[in-house]
Design a protein around this motif. Structure first.
Motif, PDB file in Angstrom:
ATOM      1  N   SER A  71       0.825  -1.220   0.000  1.00 31.22           N
ATOM      2  CA  SER A  71       0.000   0.000   0.000  1.00 31.22           C
ATOM      3  C   SER A  71       0.855   1.264   0.000  1.00 31.22           C
ATOM      4  N   THR A  75       0.042   4.993  -2.155  1.00 31.73           N
ATOM      5  CA  THR A  75      -0.056   6.235  -1.374  1.00 31.73           C
ATOM      6  C   THR A  75       1.091   7.199  -1.713  1.00 31.73           C
ATOM      7  N   THR A 144      -8.187   5.354  -0.692  1.00 39.21           N
ATOM      8  CA  THR A 144      -8.838   4.154  -1.249  1.00 39.21           C
ATOM      9  C   THR A 144      -9.312   4.388  -2.697  1.00 39.21           C
ATOM     10  N   GLN A 199      -4.610   1.560   5.866  1.00 44.98           N
ATOM     11  CA  GLN A 199      -4.299   1.219   4.464  1.00 44.98           C
ATOM     12  C   GLN A 199      -3.569  -0.122   4.380  1.00 44.98           C
TER      13      GLN A 199
END
Ligand code: GLN
Length: 320
Positions: A71, A75, A144, A199
């Motif tokens: 993740s 990001t 998301t 996340q």
């Protein structure tokens, strides 16, 4: 030398790699996060997505596992989308730490700098940079939505994993507060840490990760939804980060032996990017001592070496 590879060859190779690697033993599930310790160790999937959107997958490619540190890639991309690659370089950095993903020592050694958005410190810092500042719900939606854009379908929060991580993330709490002390947290500390933990707890499938990887490999263009998600400049920048630190203290060994920039997560996922050629993802829970999936590493390496597609190969290869 110029050569071409057919899509059928790629599909056959992915299947061969799956069969070759499915019996590999060794490694243990992440034990410091109780949820992950209990995931079935025999799960294994591998998936490749081409710039045309075609995907070839074998094994447990639809099983939803914890995305964890993979993740950090979307990001970092989101922070670049919102604030530009230069802001990420200046406020976080783009250097390898050569140390474990959760190292506090790395922060101290780098003169108060989190180094890169692809280790825990830099990823918490990246969550703090996401806009709009001070608004946890909107920031979470941005994080998301960005993952959904890149995968062409939504990730799903694994509540039990989120709870499990939130109750045990003492080291990450220390990192967040240390970074705050060095002015490297750009929003509320607790909120930034919580966004990071959340996340990491998103459930994702191997097929989704392969599309995410293909979106990066295709210069920000999602080949499944046929949408340009981000600038191709961002794609080059994030791939450089992945190449530099994607496997933490084993990144050099990884690049030397595999030839593909790739990012791992302690949930067992690996995402690999071959610029202009393909995105690849593999998943299997047991990890080596640096927190990288044993079987997923072997599977990605097998595909890339069988096809002779490593980024350092001098051949000019076309996929037809
Ligand atoms: N959530 C995990 C942690 O912060 C992610 C680590 C990883 O996947 N390497 O420890």
């Amino acid at each position: 030398m110029k050569r071409s590879i057919t899509k059928d060859q790629i599909k056959a190779t992915v299947e061969e790699a799956y069969n070759e690697c499915k019996g590999i033993e060794g490694g243990v599930n992440a034990h410091y996060i109780p949820y992950l310790a209990n995931v079935d160790s025999n799960l294994f999937g591998i998936s490749v997505t081409l710039p045309t959107g075609e995907t070839f997958g074998f094994g447990d490619t639809e099983y939803r596992f914890g995305i964890e540190s993979v993740s950090k890639v979307p990001t970092a991309i989101l922070a670049m989308r919102q604030l530009g690659p230069q802001a990420v370089l200046k406020q976080i950095g783009a250097d390898a730490t050569g140390l474990p993903f959760n190292s506090i020592f790395a922060i101290l050694l780098e003169n108060d700098h989190p180094s890169t958005p692809l280790v825990n410190a830099g990823a918490i810092s990246a969550c703090s940079m996401i806009t709009p500042k001070g608004d946890a719900d909107s920031k979470w939606k941005a994080i998301t939505d960005n993952i959904t854009d890149m995968c062409g379908s939504a990730p799903l929060l694994i509540d039990e994993l989120y709870k499990s991580e939130s109750e045990t993330n003492f080291n990450n709490r220390a990192i967040a507060w240390l970074l705050k002390n060095y002015n490297r947290i750009y929003d509320d500390v607790a909120m930034s840490l919580d966004l990071y933990t959340r996340q990491c707890s998103l459930g994702i499938t191997t097929s989704q990760l392969a599309v995410m990887a293909a979106t990066i490999a295709s210069g920000g263009y999602n080949p499944l939804t046929k949408r340009q998600i981000f600038d191709k400049d961002i794609s080059a920048k994030v791939t450089s980060l992945i190449a530099t630190v994607g496997f933490y203290e084993h990144t050099g060994d990884w690049l030397y032996t595999s030839g593909i920039p790739a990012k791992s997560g302690v949930g067992g996922g690996v995402l690999g990017v071959l610029p202009g050629k393909l995105g690849i993802a593999a998943f299997a829970p047991p990890l080596d001592d640096a927190g990288n999936s044993v079987k997923a590493q072997a599977a990605v390496k097998s595909v890339i070496s069988r096809l002779g597609l490593g980024i350092f190969e001098s051949d000019e290869v076309e996929i037809v």
